[in-house]
Write a protein that holds these residues in place. Structure first.
Motif, PDB file in Angstrom:
ATOM      1  N   GLY A  29      40.933  36.154  51.566  1.00  0.00           N
ATOM      2  CA  GLY A  29      39.828  35.455  52.207  1.00  0.00           C
ATOM      3  C   GLY A  29      40.328  34.655  53.388  1.00  0.00           C
ATOM      4  O   GLY A  29      41.515  34.293  53.448  1.00  0.00           O
ATOM      5  N   GLU A  30      39.428  34.377  54.329  1.00  0.00           N
ATOM      6  CA  GLU A  30      39.807  33.612  55.514  1.00  0.00           C
ATOM      7  C   GLU A  30      40.147  32.175  55.169  1.00  0.00           C
ATOM      8  O   GLU A  30      40.980  31.558  55.828  1.00  0.00           O
ATOM      9  CB  GLU A  30      38.685  33.654  56.548  1.00  0.00           C
ATOM     10  CG  GLU A  30      38.515  35.005  57.204  1.00  0.00           C
ATOM     11  CD  GLU A  30      37.441  34.990  58.275  1.00  0.00           C
ATOM     12  OE1 GLU A  30      37.062  33.893  58.753  1.00  0.00           O
ATOM     13  OE2 GLU A  30      36.969  36.074  58.642  1.00  0.00           O
ATOM     14  N   THR A  31      39.473  31.627  54.145  1.00  0.00           N
ATOM     15  CA  THR A  31      39.750  30.270  53.696  1.00  0.00           C
ATOM     16  C   THR A  31      40.247  30.332  52.256  1.00  0.00           C
ATOM     17  O   THR A  31      40.054  31.337  51.560  1.00  0.00           O
ATOM     18  CB  THR A  31      38.496  29.381  53.753  1.00  0.00           C
ATOM     19  OG1 THR A  31      37.554  29.862  52.794  1.00  0.00           O
ATOM     20  CG2 THR A  31      37.878  29.375  55.149  1.00  0.00           C
ATOM     21  N   LEU A  32      40.844  29.248  51.802  1.00  0.00           N
ATOM     22  CA  LEU A  32      41.308  29.193  50.417  1.00  0.00           C
ATOM     23  C   LEU A  32      40.130  29.319  49.455  1.00  0.00           C
ATOM     24  O   LEU A  32      40.200  30.064  48.475  1.00  0.00           O
ATOM     25  CB  LEU A  32      42.078  27.886  50.178  1.00  0.00           C
ATOM     26  CG  LEU A  32      42.667  27.689  48.791  1.00  0.00           C
ATOM     27  CD1 LEU A  32      43.615  28.828  48.422  1.00  0.00           C
ATOM     28  CD2 LEU A  32      43.391  26.354  48.717  1.00  0.00           C
ATOM     29  N   ASP A  33      39.037  28.627  49.739  1.00  0.00           N
ATOM     30  CA  ASP A  33      37.853  28.730  48.880  1.00  0.00           C
ATOM     31  C   ASP A  33      37.334  30.159  48.817  1.00  0.00           C
ATOM     32  O   ASP A  33      36.978  30.656  47.745  1.00  0.00           O
ATOM     33  CB  ASP A  33      36.738  27.802  49.375  1.00  0.00           C
ATOM     34  CG  ASP A  33      36.992  26.346  49.046  1.00  0.00           C
ATOM     35  OD1 ASP A  33      37.815  26.071  48.154  1.00  0.00           O
ATOM     36  OD2 ASP A  33      36.349  25.481  49.685  1.00  0.00           O
ATOM     37  N   GLU A  34      37.261  30.820  49.956  1.00  0.00           N
ATOM     38  CA  GLU A  34      36.780  32.202  49.988  1.00  0.00           C
ATOM     39  C   GLU A  34      37.722  33.117  49.210  1.00  0.00           C
ATOM     40  O   GLU A  34      37.277  33.984  48.455  1.00  0.00           O
ATOM     41  CB  GLU A  34      36.661  32.691  51.433  1.00  0.00           C
ATOM     42  CG  GLU A  34      36.137  34.117  51.538  1.00  0.00           C
ATOM     43  CD  GLU A  34      36.085  34.627  52.974  1.00  0.00           C
ATOM     44  OE1 GLU A  34      35.960  35.848  53.142  1.00  0.00           O
ATOM     45  OE2 GLU A  34      36.178  33.810  53.916  1.00  0.00           O
ATOM     46  N   ALA A  35      39.010  32.916  49.367  1.00  0.00           N
ATOM     47  CA  ALA A  35      39.989  33.751  48.666  1.00  0.00           C
ATOM     48  C   ALA A  35      39.857  33.588  47.155  1.00  0.00           C
ATOM     49  O   ALA A  35      39.883  34.569  46.409  1.00  0.00           O
ATOM     50  CB  ALA A  35      41.406  33.403  49.118  1.00  0.00           C
ATOM     51  N   LEU A  36      39.694  32.353  46.688  1.00  0.00           N
ATOM     52  CA  LEU A  36      39.547  32.113  45.248  1.00  0.00           C
ATOM     53  C   LEU A  36      38.206  32.625  44.730  1.00  0.00           C
ATOM     54  O   LEU A  36      38.103  33.085  43.594  1.00  0.00           O
ATOM     55  CB  LEU A  36      39.726  30.624  44.933  1.00  0.00           C
ATOM     56  CG  LEU A  36      41.147  30.096  45.130  1.00  0.00           C
ATOM     57  CD1 LEU A  36      41.192  28.591  44.947  1.00  0.00           C
ATOM     58  CD2 LEU A  36      42.122  30.799  44.189  1.00  0.00           C
ATOM     59  N   HIS A  37      37.176  32.580  45.552  1.00  0.00           N
ATOM     60  CA  HIS A  37      35.879  33.142  45.168  1.00  0.00           C
ATOM     61  C   HIS A  37      35.961  34.668  45.068  1.00  0.00           C
ATOM     62  O   HIS A  37      35.465  35.265  44.117  1.00  0.00           O
ATOM     63  CB  HIS A  37      34.803  32.728  46.179  1.00  0.00           C
ATOM     64  CG  HIS A  37      33.472  33.307  45.900  1.00  0.00           C
ATOM     65  ND1 HIS A  37      32.638  32.851  44.901  1.00  0.00           N
ATOM     66  CD2 HIS A  37      32.814  34.342  46.480  1.00  0.00           C
ATOM     67  CE1 HIS A  37      31.536  33.573  44.883  1.00  0.00           C
ATOM     68  NE2 HIS A  37      31.614  34.481  45.830  1.00  0.00           N
ATOM     69  N   GLU A  38      36.600  35.289  46.029  1.00  0.00           N
ATOM     70  CA  GLU A  38      36.699  36.749  46.067  1.00  0.00           C
ATOM     71  C   GLU A  38      37.563  37.297  44.934  1.00  0.00           C
ATOM     72  O   GLU A  38      37.319  38.398  44.437  1.00  0.00           O
ATOM     73  CB  GLU A  38      37.256  37.218  47.417  1.00  0.00           C
ATOM     74  CG  GLU A  38      36.338  36.953  48.587  1.00  0.00           C
ATOM     75  CD  GLU A  38      35.017  37.706  48.518  1.00  0.00           C
ATOM     76  OE1 GLU A  38      35.001  38.850  48.024  1.00  0.00           O
ATOM     77  OE2 GLU A  38      33.996  37.138  48.946  1.00  0.00           O
ATOM     78  N   VAL A  39      38.572  36.548  44.506  1.00  0.00           N
ATOM     79  CA  VAL A  39      39.434  37.057  43.445  1.00  0.00           C
ATOM     80  C   VAL A  39      38.682  37.125  42.111  1.00  0.00           C
ATOM     81  O   VAL A  39      39.019  37.945  41.266  1.00  0.00           O
ATOM     82  CB  VAL A  39      40.752  36.266  43.340  1.00  0.00           C
ATOM     83  CG1 VAL A  39      40.581  34.941  42.614  1.00  0.00           C
ATOM     84  CG2 VAL A  39      41.819  37.114  42.655  1.00  0.00           C
ATOM     85  N   VAL A  40      37.653  36.309  41.925  1.00  0.00           N
ATOM     86  CA  VAL A  40      36.847  36.400  40.699  1.00  0.00           C
ATOM     87  C   VAL A  40      36.229  37.793  40.611  1.00  0.00           C
ATOM     88  O   VAL A  40      36.319  38.465  39.576  1.00  0.00           O
ATOM     89  CB  VAL A  40      35.747  35.311  40.663  1.00  0.00           C
ATOM     90  CG1 VAL A  40      34.792  35.542  39.509  1.00  0.00           C
ATOM     91  CG2 VAL A  40      36.368  33.931  40.582  1.00  0.00           C
ATOM     92  N   GLU A  41      35.630  38.246  41.696  1.00  0.00           N
ATOM     93  CA  GLU A  41      35.031  39.590  41.721  1.00  0.00           C
ATOM     94  C   GLU A  41      36.096  40.667  41.528  1.00  0.00           C
ATOM     95  O   GLU A  41      35.877  41.653  40.819  1.00  0.00           O
ATOM     96  CB  GLU A  41      34.284  39.823  43.030  1.00  0.00           C
ATOM     97  CG  GLU A  41      33.574  41.156  43.069  1.00  0.00           C
ATOM     98  CD  GLU A  41      32.759  41.368  44.332  1.00  0.00           C
ATOM     99  OE1 GLU A  41      32.379  42.526  44.573  1.00  0.00           O
ATOM    100  OE2 GLU A  41      32.515  40.397  45.074  1.00  0.00           O
ATOM    101  N   ALA A  42      37.263  40.470  42.133  1.00  0.00           N
ATOM    102  CA  ALA A  42      38.339  41.455  41.989  1.00  0.00           C
ATOM    103  C   ALA A  42      38.784  41.564  40.526  1.00  0.00           C
ATOM    104  O   ALA A  42      38.979  42.670  40.011  1.00  0.00           O
ATOM    105  CB  ALA A  42      39.524  41.074  42.881  1.00  0.00           C
TER     106      ALA A  42
END
Length: 144
Positions: A29-42
Motif C-alpha cells: 500500500g502507498e501508506t502504512l494504513d493502506e498496506a495493513l488494510h490490504e493485507v487483511v484481504e490478502a
C-alpha cells in the motif's frame, strides 16, 4: 486467528507487507494504513484458497519464531486478526450449550481481540484439532 506480519518500506517504494506464516501471502500500500488494510484481504483470500483446496491452514507462530529470519530484518512487526467464521462463505447455525462463566470469558476475550464469538470458537476448534493432529497445520476439509 492473529497472524503476525512484517512491513518493509524502501525509499522509492510502497509499503510491502509479508505474512511469514502464510508463504506466498503478501500485500502492499502507498501508506502504512493502506498496506495493513490490504493485507487483511490478502490473508482472507489466501486462507479461502487453502480451504477450497482442502489444504492445511498453518497455525500462526509467535513473532519471535520469525525475528531471526534475515528476510524480515529491518521490518516493523504488527498483528492482523482474521475472523475465521467469515471465511468460505457457507456457515451453519448451531445450538451449543456452555456454562455462563465460560461464555462470559469467551465474549470478553473476543471483544478485547476484535473477534466475534463465532470466530473465536472456530479458531479455538482449529487450534485444538491442529494440536492433536500433526504439528503446524489444520485440514480445511472437515465434515459433520
Amino acid at each position: 486467528m492473529r497472524y503476525s506480519v512484517v512491513v518493509h518500506k524502501d525509499r522509492e517504494s510502497d509499503y510491502g507487507v509479508t505474512v511469514p506464516d502464510l508463504p506466498g501471502c503478501f500485500s502492499a500500500g502507498e501508506t502504512l494504513d493502506e498496506a495493513l488494510h490490504e493485507v487483511v484481504e490478502a490473508i482472507e483470500c489466501h486462507l479461502e484458497g487453502l480451504l477450497l483446496d482442502s489444504e492445511p491452514i498453518p497455525t500462526p507462530r509467535p513473532i519471535e519464531h520469525h525475528q531471526n529470519n534475515p528476510d524480515y530484518a529491518g521490518g516493523v512487526w504488527a498483528f492482523i486478526t482474521i475472523d475465521l467464521a467469515k471465511l468460505s462463505g457457507r456457515t451453519h447455525r448451531i445450538n451449543v450449550t456452555l456454562p455462563e462463566r465460560i461464555l462470559t470469558l469467551m465474549d470478553r476475550y473476543a471483544v478485547e481481540h476484535g473477534e466475534t464469538r463465532s470466530g473465536l470458537i472456530a479458531e479455538a476448534a482449529l487450534e485444538y484439532i491442529a494440536s492433536h493432529q500433526h504439528p503446524g497445520a489444520v485440514r480445511g476439509d472437515a465434515t459433520t
